[in-house]
Design a protein around this motif. Structure first.
Motif, PDB file in Angstrom:
ATOM      1  N   MET A 230       0.772  -1.174  -0.041  1.00  0.00           N
ATOM      2  CA  MET A 230      -0.194  -0.104  -0.060  1.00  0.00           C
ATOM      3  C   MET A 230       0.963   1.251   0.145  1.00  0.00           C
ATOM      4  SD  MET A 230      -3.093  -0.798   2.476  1.00  0.00           S
ATOM      5  CE  MET A 230      -4.262  -2.314   2.413  1.00  0.00           C
ATOM      6  N   SER A 231       0.491   2.165  -0.758  1.00  0.00           N
ATOM      7  CA  SER A 231       1.139   3.604  -0.970  1.00  0.00           C
ATOM      8  C   SER A 231       0.475   4.597  -0.246  1.00  0.00           C
ATOM      9  CB  SER A 231       1.601   3.981  -2.234  1.00  0.00           C
ATOM     10  OG  SER A 231       2.409   3.078  -3.002  1.00  0.00           O
ATOM     11  N   CYS A 232      -0.759   4.862  -0.241  1.00  0.00           N
ATOM     12  CA  CYS A 232      -1.425   5.895   0.103  1.00  0.00           C
ATOM     13  C   CYS A 232      -2.366   5.420   1.278  1.00  0.00           C
ATOM     14  CB  CYS A 232      -2.340   6.479  -0.786  1.00  0.00           C
ATOM     15  SG  CYS A 232      -3.673   5.674  -1.711  1.00  0.00           S
ATOM     16  N   GLY A 233      -2.776   4.138   1.153  1.00  0.00           N
ATOM     17  CA  GLY A 233      -3.703   3.732   2.111  1.00  0.00           C
ATOM     18  C   GLY A 233      -5.187   4.575   2.233  1.00  0.00           C
ATOM     19  N   GLY A 235      -6.949   5.268  -1.109  1.00  0.00           N
ATOM     20  CA  GLY A 235      -7.871   5.030  -2.372  1.00  0.00           C
ATOM     21  C   GLY A 235      -7.083   5.937  -3.587  1.00  0.00           C
ATOM     22  N   ALA A 236      -5.956   6.570  -3.279  1.00  0.00           N
ATOM     23  CA  ALA A 236      -5.558   7.644  -4.223  1.00  0.00           C
ATOM     24  C   ALA A 236      -4.596   6.954  -5.110  1.00  0.00           C
ATOM     25  CB  ALA A 236      -4.862   8.902  -3.308  1.00  0.00           C
ATOM     26  N   CYS A 237      -4.038   5.901  -5.108  1.00  0.00           N
ATOM     27  CA  CYS A 237      -3.098   5.183  -5.903  1.00  0.00           C
ATOM     28  C   CYS A 237      -3.769   3.825  -6.364  1.00  0.00           C
ATOM     29  CB  CYS A 237      -1.776   5.009  -5.389  1.00  0.00           C
ATOM     30  SG  CYS A 237      -1.500   3.848  -3.909  1.00  0.00           S
ATOM     31  N   SER A 238      -2.991   2.915  -6.815  1.00  0.00           N
ATOM     32  CA  SER A 238      -3.382   1.623  -7.261  1.00  0.00           C
ATOM     33  C   SER A 238      -2.666   0.466  -7.007  1.00  0.00           C
ATOM     34  CB  SER A 238      -3.777   1.544  -8.854  1.00  0.00           C
ATOM     35  OG  SER A 238      -4.820   2.647  -9.198  1.00  0.00           O
ATOM     36  N   THR A 239      -1.948   0.841  -5.944  1.00  0.00           N
ATOM     37  CA  THR A 239      -0.701  -0.138  -5.678  1.00  0.00           C
ATOM     38  C   THR A 239      -1.290  -1.451  -4.842  1.00  0.00           C
ATOM     39  OG1 THR A 239      -0.223   1.241  -3.582  1.00  0.00           O
ATOM     40  CG2 THR A 239       1.338   1.331  -5.453  1.00  0.00           C
ATOM     41  N   CYS A 240      -2.575  -1.210  -3.924  1.00  0.00           N
ATOM     42  CA  CYS A 240      -3.342  -2.207  -3.370  1.00  0.00           C
ATOM     43  C   CYS A 240      -4.367  -3.225  -4.421  1.00  0.00           C
ATOM     44  CB  CYS A 240      -3.710  -1.605  -2.201  1.00  0.00           C
ATOM     45  SG  CYS A 240      -5.122  -0.561  -2.638  1.00  0.00           S
ATOM     46  N   CYS A 252      -7.108  -1.330   0.035  1.00  0.00           N
ATOM     47  CA  CYS A 252      -7.171  -0.145   1.399  1.00  0.00           C
ATOM     48  C   CYS A 252      -8.606   0.158   1.648  1.00  0.00           C
ATOM     49  CB  CYS A 252      -6.110   0.754   1.100  1.00  0.00           C
ATOM     50  SG  CYS A 252      -6.578   1.859  -0.307  1.00  0.00           S
TER      51      CYS A 252
HETATM   52 FE1  FES Z   1      -3.435   3.446  -2.453  1.00  0.00          FE
HETATM   53 FE2  FES Z   1      -4.837   1.628  -1.923  1.00  0.00          FE
HETATM   54  S1  FES Z   1      -2.978   1.863  -1.165  1.00  0.00           S
HETATM   55  S2  FES Z   1      -5.147   2.879  -3.375  1.00  0.00           S
END
Ligand code: FES
Length: 266
Positions: A230-233, A235-240, A252
């Motif tokens: 998880m990068s942002c945690g 919902g702002a990126c797509s790493t998860c 997340c």
């Molecule tokens: Fe960034 Fe889930 S950690 S969208």
């Protein structure tokens, strides 16, 4: 569309941070508002100071929350630079975290009995669920596993929560059944699947996939808690991202607990 994240920023202070098994630590933090709101299966995204090159928070599930004392206990495995630095934080050290994050377990309406399966550092969220089931008067059966006896966590805590652990497995055979905790779970579901209304699993993904398959075969609803980078945690990126039958879903915000029948890629 995921619902807005319930996560809020909390300033926290380390109360204690001690090893409880080989490579596994129990971190207790003072976080009164979080302790009142966090639900079984949710997680926190904690900042670990000490490396200017590493700005990402670490997503961690929690093992218990004490609303009266205002504390939250987190069990974590030391697996890299971030968790290594976390293990060095002393009582009194301050940091902050985002939490509670994500969706926790959904105990089915009218559940009469549950089967809980946990492997390695997947134990904490399942332990929280066990306490919730006990609080609701729902009986449950527990199968746990670890790489070795030294790494095993949770056996005593599950027992204290009110149900015997029917099977402990270690990969190297140093304690309990020599093999994986999936073996006991599969057997229980094959022989007594009709006794259960709910299966919940957390641990290595191949383990959860096996439990999910056994639950599906027995016709029992199953939830799994998926671990993702998880990068942002929030919902702002797509790493998860998790591939589901309803498309890609962020762990997340839409997880980390998912309906196992909807997970496409483990
Ligand atoms: Fe960034 Fe889930 S950690 S969208």
């Amino acid at each position: 569309m995921p619902t807005p994240s319930p996560a809020r920023m909390h300033d926290v202070t380390v109360v204690s941070n001690e090893p409880i098994a080989d490579g596994v630590y129990a971190l207790v933090i003072n976080a009164p508002k979080l302790a009142q709101t966090i639900k079984p299966g949710q997680f926190v995204n904690i900042a670990v100071p000490g490396n200017a090159m590493s700005l990402l928070r670490i997503p961690l599930s929690y093992a218990s929350a004490d609303a009266e004392a205002g504390t939250v206990e987190i069990w974590y495995a030391v697996v890299g630079d971030g968790t290594e630095r976390l293990s060095q934080m002393k009582p009194g050290a301050k940091t902050d975290l985002l939490g509670p994050g994500g969706n926790g377990w959904t105990i089915p309406e009218g559940c009469r009995r549950a089967l809980l399966v946990a492997g390695g550092i997947g134990v904490p969220p399942v332990l929280c669920l066990a306490r919730e089931l006990a609080a609701r008067g729902i009986p449950y059966t527990v199968c746990i596993g670890a790489a070795s006896k030294g790494c095993l966590v949770g056996e005593a805590e599950f027992e204290a929560a009110g149900a015997p652990v029917i099977s402990v497995a270690t990969d190297d055979g140093s304690y309990g059944y020599h093999g994986f905790c999936t073996a006991a779970a599969e057997q229980v579901l094959e022989l007594e699947g009709g006794e259960f209304d709910y299966v919940a699993a957390c641990g290595p993904e191949p383990m959860m996939a096996k439990v999910a398959a056994a639950a599906a075969k027995a016709g029992v609803p199953c939830e799994v808690s998926l671990e993702r980078m998880m990068s942002c945690g929030f919902g702002a990126c797509s790493t998860c991202a998790v591939e589901t039958t309803n498309g890609m879903k962020g762990a997340c915000m839409c997880g980390p607990v998912f309906d196992a029948s909807k997970v496409v890629v483990w």
